[in-house]
Design an enzyme around this catalytic site. Structure first.
Site, PDB file in Angstrom:
ATOM      1  N   HIS A   3       0.809  -1.211   0.000  1.00 13.00           N
ATOM      2  CA  HIS A   3       0.000   0.000   0.000  1.00 13.00           C
ATOM      3  C   HIS A   3       0.846   1.267   0.000  1.00 13.00           C
ATOM      4  CE1 HIS A   3      -3.390   2.588   0.493  1.00 13.00           C
ATOM      5  NE2 HIS A   3      -2.960   3.023   1.660  1.00 13.00           N
ATOM      6  N   CYS A   4       2.136   1.168   0.305  1.00 11.80           N
ATOM      7  CA  CYS A   4       2.936   2.383   0.501  1.00 11.80           C
ATOM      8  C   CYS A   4       3.873   2.713  -0.661  1.00 11.80           C
ATOM      9  CB  CYS A   4       3.757   2.264   1.790  1.00 11.80           C
ATOM     10  SG  CYS A   4       2.750   2.329   3.274  1.00 11.80           S
ATOM     11  N   ILE A   5       4.802   1.813  -0.953  1.00 15.07           N
ATOM     12  CA  ILE A   5       5.919   2.152  -1.848  1.00 15.07           C
ATOM     13  C   ILE A   5       5.462   2.532  -3.263  1.00 15.07           C
ATOM     14  CG2 ILE A   5       8.205   1.438  -2.645  1.00 15.07           C
ATOM     15  CD1 ILE A   5       7.933   1.591   0.397  1.00 15.07           C
ATOM     16  N   ILE A  19       2.670   3.900  -4.119  1.00 11.99           N
ATOM     17  CA  ILE A  19       1.668   4.967  -4.099  1.00 11.99           C
ATOM     18  C   ILE A  19       2.209   6.281  -3.537  1.00 11.99           C
ATOM     19  CG2 ILE A  19      -0.498   5.655  -2.945  1.00 11.99           C
ATOM     20  CD1 ILE A  19      -1.418   2.759  -3.255  1.00 11.99           C
ATOM     21  N   ASP A  20       2.914   6.200  -2.419  1.00  6.86           N
ATOM     22  CA  ASP A  20       3.287   7.411  -1.673  1.00  6.86           C
ATOM     23  C   ASP A  20       4.074   8.450  -2.471  1.00  6.86           C
ATOM     24  OD1 ASP A  20       2.023   6.034   0.254  1.00  6.86           O
ATOM     25  OD2 ASP A  20       3.755   5.698   1.535  1.00  6.86           O
TER      26      ASP A  20
END
Length: 437
Positions: free
Chosen positions: A273-275, A277-278
């Site tokens: 969910h992070c790498i 998208i962020d």
């Protein structure tokens, strides 16, 4: 110090506070378990009725969180609900909701905004509201602050607003919620003070920063650092491959340097969910200031191109065997975004599966952690995990190793697969039926 601040801090230090966790997924559920384990009453709030029913029945829906832990939490004061009006009972409201990107690669803040709007009627004096979802700098100040104050409560006097980004790493046995240092920024000094009192009970090390914006930017820097370095090594992989060099051997060798180098390994793309998208949260927000984050965007382009690169290697391998991808049967090994978990968020394996289908291939998958392909917001395959046997492997023209779970029998795969496209560097010794991707 006002009486309201003293009362709020006292409630957390004495563990009399009721902790409300909004969003019971990969972030919210471990946080619930931690607060429950140290003696707090915890109320979980989620819009998903199935999740709430499972939790109240003492069942887990996340593989690395055993059901027995949920059962223990239920017997010691944990309850889940879909009723947002019960937020009124809570002394802390910790928001752990998704922050995906829309189809234009822009932040989709609907989950954060809709959740805050649903909580608004039930906010009261003495509460602390903490956002943990990864987002762009300014979200807490621009989106949450006006909504929290809409009913007449004053942030920093009546109610307290903080941003404290999640740092979960699902499936990593070396770290747990308690041992991962917690960044926290407050809207005011009083907010920070109350926020620290909330988190220092549950987390070994709380790291205060000067503002919610600084805390939001900290989380982005952590993940952008990783995304950029993975983009670099993915580009190096393509260059090394063209030169006949094994990039995994090179990274291993470089990692022996005791200073100035951190090993990052290439793969089939970014997941989680992070790498993936962020970085786009920051590039989007930077445009508001007339800035273009070219370095970040370039790494994003490289990483997004990796599933296509894996597909090209698959096509080349089939061509060498006198076959076209169209009409071929391809087994994708591992559809979770990383090894040894059941987390499917942003998994590059799913994109690889879609690319194979778009070219006329018949795709199947095997994943011991994901036995049935789950419902996803943007992707769906009506498939179950194939058993990994000699007979199964013989049915397929090629297998694509997309996620290197420890549960796979790699010797079996090597011996009985006609063609292996290895995107994880699992097979270091060259073989006729293995192509590195």
């Amino acid at each position: 110090m006002s009486q309201q601040i003293k009362n709020s801090i006292s409630k957390f230090k004495s563990k009399e506070a009721l902790i409300g966790i909004v969003g019971l997924g990969y972030v919210g559920l471990p946080l619930m378990l931690r607060y429950n384990a140290i003696g707090f009453r915890v109320l979980g709030i989620d819009i998903d009725e199935q999740k709430v029913e499972k939790l109240n029945a003492g069942e887990s829906y996340i593989e690395h969180i055993p059901g027995v832990k949920i059962q223990q939490a239920r017997t010691s004061g944990f309850e889940a609900t879909t009723d947002f009006s019960r937020a009124l009972e809570c002394d802390a409201l910790i928001l752990c909701v998704p922050t995906p990107l829309n189809k234009y690669r822009e932040p989709d803040m609907s989950f954060v905004i809709n959740t805050t709007d649903a909580l608004k009627p039930y906010l009261r004096a003495g509460q602390v509201v903490s956002l943990e979802s990864t987002t762009y700098p300014g979200t807490t100040e621009e989106e949450l602050l006006p909504r929290v104050q809409e009913g007449g409560l004053i942030v920093g006097e009546d109610i307290f607003l903080v941003y404290s980004p999640e740092r979960e790493d699902p499936g990593n046995p070396s770290f747990e919620t308690r041992t991962i240092p917690k960044i926290i920024g407050g809207d005011t000094a009083a907010c920070l003070e109350v926020g620290i009192a909330l988190y220092e009970q549950a987390i070994d090390q709380v790291v205060p920063v000067s503002s919610t914006k600084a805390a939001e930017m900290t989380k982005l820097l952590e993940n952008i650092h990783r995304a950029v370095n993975i983009g670099l090594v993915n580009e190096m992989k393509i260059v090394a491959d063209r030169m006949g060099i094994d990039i995994f051997e090179v990274v291993d060798a470089a990692a022996t340097k005791p200073f100035g180098f951190t090993a990052y390994y290439p793969g089939p793309g970014l997941g989680g969910h992070c790498i993936p998208i962020d970085p786009f949260y920051l590039t989007w927000k930077a445009r508001e200031y007339g800035l273009h984050t070219r370095f970040i965007e370039l790494s994003g382009e490289v990483n997004q191109a990796m599933p296509d690169y894996v597909l090209s290697k698959l096509i080349d391998g089939l061509n060498d065997a006198g076959k076209a991808l169209k009409g071929s049967k391809v087994l994708v090994l591992g559809i979770a975004y990383k090894k040894n978990v059941d987390d499917m968020r942003e998994s590059p394996s799913v994109e690889i599966m879609e690319l194979i289908e778009s070219k006329g291939g018949t795709v199947a998958y095997s994943d011991p952690h994901v036995l049935v392909f789950p419902k996803m917001r943007e992707h769906h395959f009506n498939l179950n995990s194939e058993p990994l046997t000699v007979e199964t492997l013989a049915e397929f023209d090629a297998v694509v190793l997309a996620t290197d779970h420890d549960k796979f029998d790699y010797d079996l795969i090597k011996q009985h697969s006609k063609l292996i496209i290895d995107s994880r560097g699992k097979y270091r010794v060259p073989a006729k039926n293995i192509i590195k991707a």
